[in-house]
Design a protein around this motif. Structure first.
Motif, PDB file in Angstrom:
ATOM      1  N   THR A  62       0.849  -1.190   0.000  1.00  0.00           N
ATOM      2  CA  THR A  62       0.000   0.000   0.000  1.00  0.00           C
ATOM      3  C   THR A  62       0.881   1.236   0.000  1.00  0.00           C
ATOM      4  O   THR A  62       2.018   1.222   0.476  1.00  0.00           O
ATOM      5  N   GLU A 109      -3.872  -6.383   8.610  1.00  0.00           N
ATOM      6  CA  GLU A 109      -4.826  -6.473   7.499  1.00  0.00           C
ATOM      7  C   GLU A 109      -4.512  -7.744   6.721  1.00  0.00           C
ATOM      8  O   GLU A 109      -3.378  -8.230   6.708  1.00  0.00           O
ATOM      9  N   THR A 110      -5.538  -8.315   6.058  1.00  0.00           N
ATOM     10  CA  THR A 110      -5.359  -9.558   5.316  1.00  0.00           C
ATOM     11  C   THR A 110      -6.133  -9.504   4.012  1.00  0.00           C
ATOM     12  O   THR A 110      -7.319  -9.156   4.000  1.00  0.00           O
ATOM     13  N   LEU A 111      -5.456  -9.833   2.914  1.00  0.00           N
ATOM     14  CA  LEU A 111      -6.143 -10.029   1.638  1.00  0.00           C
ATOM     15  C   LEU A 111      -6.700 -11.444   1.626  1.00  0.00           C
ATOM     16  O   LEU A 111      -5.951 -12.421   1.731  1.00  0.00           O
ATOM     17  N   GLN A 112      -8.029 -11.562   1.480  1.00  0.00           N
ATOM     18  CA  GLN A 112      -8.676 -12.864   1.605  1.00  0.00           C
ATOM     19  C   GLN A 112      -8.968 -13.534   0.261  1.00  0.00           C
ATOM     20  O   GLN A 112      -8.871 -14.759   0.146  1.00  0.00           O
ATOM     21  N   ASN A 140     -11.237  -8.782  -1.640  1.00  0.00           N
ATOM     22  CA  ASN A 140     -11.804  -8.693  -0.298  1.00  0.00           C
ATOM     23  C   ASN A 140     -10.674  -8.653   0.731  1.00  0.00           C
ATOM     24  O   ASN A 140      -9.846  -9.562   0.787  1.00  0.00           O
ATOM     25  N   PHE A 141     -10.663  -7.575   1.534  1.00  0.00           N
ATOM     26  CA  PHE A 141      -9.728  -7.441   2.637  1.00  0.00           C
ATOM     27  C   PHE A 141     -10.496  -7.599   3.949  1.00  0.00           C
ATOM     28  O   PHE A 141     -11.671  -7.239   4.057  1.00  0.00           O
ATOM     29  N   GLU A 142      -9.820  -8.124   4.959  1.00  0.00           N
ATOM     30  CA  GLU A 142     -10.486  -8.386   6.234  1.00  0.00           C
ATOM     31  C   GLU A 142     -11.002  -7.108   6.876  1.00  0.00           C
ATOM     32  O   GLU A 142     -12.133  -7.068   7.379  1.00  0.00           O
TER      33      GLU A 142
END
Length: 198
Positions: A62, A109-112, A140-142
Motif C-alpha cells: 500500500t 490487514e489480510t487479503l482474503q 476482499n480485505f479483512e
C-alpha cells in the motif's frame, strides 16, 4: 587288416565330430530393428471453452495514503474462459477466483480473495500460446472490505495434449482508494495454471 580298418574308422569319426557338432549350433540371428515411437500429434487450434485451476503466491503493498502496509502469501483458485483462434492470433475472455491469506504488517490487514474478469490476446505458435491479459479485479480485505481495481499481465500456455494445457501467469493489480481511506494498494501475483479444453 582289421586293425587298419578300425583305426581308419576312428579317424573318420573323430574328423566328422566337429562338423556334426557345428551343425547342431543354431545359426546366428540378427537383432530386431529399433523402431522410433511415433511423435504425439497435438492440435494447434485454440478455439473453445476451458476450465482449470491455478496456484502460486502474491505480494501486496500500500502507498500514498493513511495506511502503509505490505505482505506476501499464497493464492490459489479456479478459472473458466473461452478462446477464439483467428489463425495467427487468439482472443479470449474469462473469469477466475483466487482464495488466499496474505497478511499485511503481521496481521493488521489480510487479503482474503481476488476475483478477476479477464480479456486475453495471444499469438498462436501451435502448441504454445504466449499472451497479454488485462481486466477488472475485485479484492476482499479483512478490514478494508471489498475493493475494486484493475490488472495487466503476461502469460504462457502450452498444450500437453489436445485437451490438457499447462502454463504460468504474472499479473500486476491496482486497487484505488481502499475503504475510502485515500490509500492505494498494488498486488503482484505469480501462478502456475492447468486447464482442460473442451
Amino acid at each position: 587288416m582289421a586293425i587298419k580298418t578300425a583305426a581308419l574308422t576312428s579317424i573318420v569319426a573323430l574328423s566328422a565330430a566337429p562338423v556334426l557338432a557345428g551343425s547342431l549350433t543354431p545359426p546366428p540371428t540378427e537383432p530386431a530393428p529399433i523402431v522410433a515411437p511415433e511423435p504425439v500429434s497435438v492440435d494447434g487450434n485454440w478455439t473453445g471453452f476451458y476450465g482449470g485451476i491455478q496456484a502460486g503466491g502474491g505480494k501486496v503493498e500500500t502507498d500514498e495514503g493513511a495506511i502503509d502496509m505490505d505482505g506476501n502469501g499464497g493464492l490459489g483458485g479456479v478459472h473458466l474462459g473461452y478462446d477464439y483462434d483467428f489463425g495467427k492470433y487468439v482472443l479470449g475472455a474469462g473469469i477466475e477466483f483466487d482464495a488466499g491469506n496474505i497478511e499485511l504488517d503481521d496481521g493488521d490487514e489480510t487479503l482474503q480473495d481476488v476475483t478477476r474478469l479477464k480479456l486475453k490476446a495471444g499469438y498462436d505458435m501451435g502448441q504454445g500460446l504466449p499472451y497479454i491479459t488485462a481486466g477488472a479485479a475485485g479484492a476482499n480485505f479483512e478490514e478494508a472490505g471489498y475493493n475494486e481495481g484493475g490488472f495487466v499481465g503476461l502469460g504462457y500456455e502450452h498444450k500437453v495434449t489436445d485437451n490438457v494445457t499447462v502454463g504460468g501467469e504474472v499479473l500486476r493489480h491496482r486497487f484505488i482508494d481502499m475503504d475510502d481511506t485515500n490509500t492505494d494498494a498494488d498486488a503482484t501475483t505469480a501462478q502456475v495454471r492447468m486447464s482442460y479444453r473442451f
